[in-house]
Design an enzyme around this catalytic site. Sequence first.
Site, short mmCIF file in Angstrom:
data_model
loop_
_atom_site.label_atom_id
_atom_site.label_comp_id
_atom_site.label_asym_id
_atom_site.label_seq_id
_atom_site.Cartn_x
_atom_site.Cartn_y
_atom_site.Cartn_z
N ASP A 120 1.03 -0.93 0.07
CA ASP A 120 -0.48 -0.12 -0.10
C ASP A 120 0.96 1.36 -0.57
OD1 ASP A 120 -2.07 1.52 0.41
OD2 ASP A 120 -2.84 0.34 1.94
N ASP A 222 -2.62 4.74 -2.38
CA ASP A 222 -4.19 5.53 -1.50
C ASP A 222 -4.34 6.77 -2.03
OD1 ASP A 222 -5.18 5.02 1.13
OD2 ASP A 222 -3.94 7.12 1.15
N GLU A 279 -6.79 3.42 -5.72
CA GLU A 279 -7.68 3.95 -5.02
C GLU A 279 -8.00 5.46 -5.42
OE1 GLU A 279 -9.40 5.05 -0.53
OE2 GLU A 279 -7.60 5.74 -0.73
N HIS A 352 -10.70 -1.82 4.83
CA HIS A 352 -10.80 -1.72 5.87
C HIS A 352 -11.22 0.21 6.50
CE1 HIS A 352 -8.45 0.84 3.65
NE2 HIS A 352 -7.65 1.17 4.42
N ASP A 353 -11.08 0.53 4.72
CA ASP A 353 -12.89 1.63 5.43
C ASP A 353 -14.10 1.47 5.20
OD1 ASP A 353 -10.29 3.09 5.67
OD2 ASP A 353 -10.88 3.09 2.90
O1 TEU Z 1 -8.78 5.67 2.13
C1 TEU Z 1 -9.00 7.64 1.24
C2 TEU Z 1 -10.79 8.38 1.96
O2 TEU Z 1 -10.86 7.99 3.11
C3 TEU Z 1 -11.49 8.38 0.79
O3 TEU Z 1 -11.39 7.57 -0.44
C4 TEU Z 1 -12.36 8.06 0.91
O4 TEU Z 1 -13.59 7.44 1.08
C5 TEU Z 1 -13.61 9.69 0.39
O5 TEU Z 1 -12.36 10.61 -0.13
C6 TEU Z 1 -14.82 10.04 0.94
O6 TEU Z 1 -14.68 10.18 2.45
C7 TEU Z 1 -7.29 6.04 2.04
C8 TEU Z 1 -7.36 4.70 3.54
O7 TEU Z 1 -7.99 3.77 2.28
C9 TEU Z 1 -7.41 5.15 4.21
O8 TEU Z 1 -8.43 3.89 5.10
C10 TEU Z 1 -7.06 6.19 5.19
O9 TEU Z 1 -7.25 6.77 6.34
C11 TEU Z 1 -7.26 7.43 4.00
O10 TEU Z 1 -6.42 6.98 2.88
C12 TEU Z 1 -5.72 7.88 4.54
O11 TEU Z 1 -4.60 7.92 4.18
#
Ligand code: TEU
Length: 577
Positions: A120, A222, A279, A352-353
């Site tokens: 990642d 990410d 992502e 994980h989100d």
């Molecule tokens: O997630 C990115 C993220 O939070 C966004 O794509 C979000 O889903 C969107 O803007 C709407 O709220 C990544 C990781 O997967 C996450 O775990 C981290 O916390 C984040 O980046 C920061 O690195």
Amino acid sequence: SMKKEINKFLYFYRFLATVEMMGELKWWQKTVVYQIYPKSFCDSNGDGIGDIPGIISKLDYLQNLGVGAIWLCPIYPSPLVDNGYDISDYCSVAKEYGTMEDMERLISEADKRNIKIVMDLVFNHTSDKHKWFEESRSSKDNPKRDWYIWRDGKEDGSAPTNWRSIFGGSAWTLDEKTNQYYLHTFASAQPDLNWENKEVRQALFDAANFWLDKGVRGFRLDAIVYIKKPSEFKDLPVDGADNLASIAKATTYQDGILDFLHEFREKVFDRADIFTVAEADGVYPSDFDKWIGENGAFDMSFDFSHIRLGFDEDCTWHKRKSWKLIDIRKCFTEDEEATKDNGWVPVYFENHDLPRCTNYFFPQGTDTKLAAKFIATILLTMRGTPFIYEGQELGMTNIKWPSIKMYNDISSIGQYELALKDKLTPKEAMKGVWKYSRDNARSPMTWNSGSKAGFTTGRPWLPLNDEYPNLNVETETEDENSVLNYYKNLIKLRKQYPALIEGDYEELLSYSPGIYAYARTTKDKSERIIVIANTTAKIRGYKIPELKGATLLASTYGNREATLLRSYEVRVYKVKK
Ligand code: TEU
Ligand code: CA
């Protein structure tokens, strides 16, 4: 050096071997990826925190499940404000998780089992404890000042713009030392890097290459859609009770981002036979021709369409509108159409989100075992590379803790506070947390019914899911009707029937309410598989004449036959030639 030369040779050799074996498709188009959240997977030393030796001890389990690659969430040193997504050194391993030797052992032990390791890369921002940021903030004329995004406040001293960070609160933090603000898309402990600076880009590419040389075979990028900032920083129309506006509206997929990414591809991705997956919340199938595939920057891109159903662009939890499971049909068909000739879909329902899919995609009260099997069937029969998130293969469910104080997830706290500002009661605000908290997926993996679920011998860093005595690897291995064995069987089917991997995708019964059906057919038309899913709790009939004499390959109800589709039933048929 010698080691580098050997590595180069190995890449080349693997590349040739791969091409020869696979014909047209690449190795990563034929594999199943398993996502590991290291802190929550398996603890080897009793400190309650999952670690790399713990992962190594479960490689046989993963091989047996049938996965061919592991996407490892960040294992780099980090103050863990955002659990590893706040990195303080890109080229080492967090002491909580182990050592560099452990990582090397993980890569080679996985390789022995034909499992590849995917890292990642969190390159939109670093931790505020990264030495780059410590230098940058030390003075206005430090050589690394320009590595981050610094601005003066407005005339009245307030933040440069009214942007809300994704975790809540202003996206700007005033640094008193130099009396300027720095920008952070996420928490204030996650300052955004300035990709306009050539040295920054080179330092990031070097870090990625460091891991390539260690033998990793892929990257997940990410928050990559936010790296390019707009040329002008302007206030946006307010979109919340906090008088701010989501930063994503100003910084998602900006003009010029592709130049950065093509440089990335050329200097890193193209060096080896790896895959990349972006992502990309806010990049849609209509953008895919430039974003992924032949002329794009990445091999694959996580589309958020099916995740964001009912949400506005700012994704405020308590403002979600209603949506139906059948709505995923449109999302998948759009992805498939967009990648028919170029690019490839990563298929996913959890990460994980996100909350557990057994709760997220189904109305409250739905049998979670049926729900888990529903998702498994779509996931593993869709055209694309399936991504399974740890515990998804067990049908794990959401957790529900009484107080916000018990939650570790930084975004849960931000959303809770936003809800209170919007005049919701604490009780109402907690409902949103229960539904959407990222801790739902971060509660530890459950391995057996013993105390601590076999995750640790100590005190788990997050409480265990209450259901673990019935919902764990050991118990489910014994039960032939378990979600786990259903996953195993479907992964086997995928390997057995070429149509499920290389076959095209065609939506069927488009106008039938509540039923999602599609066919997967090999190019030479010799094999055709049809999947029919009842996306509702009601019993439903359907008509597909070509199914006469077809063989049932799988059903979420086992081999209990029935003419009509039962509640959330999904069936997989092989059409008779
Ligand atoms: O997630 C990115 C993220 O939070 C966004 O794509 C979000 O889903 C969107 O803007 C709407 O709220 C990544 C990781 O997967 C996450 O775990 C981290 O916390 C984040 O980046 C920061 O690195
Ligand atoms: Ca540990």
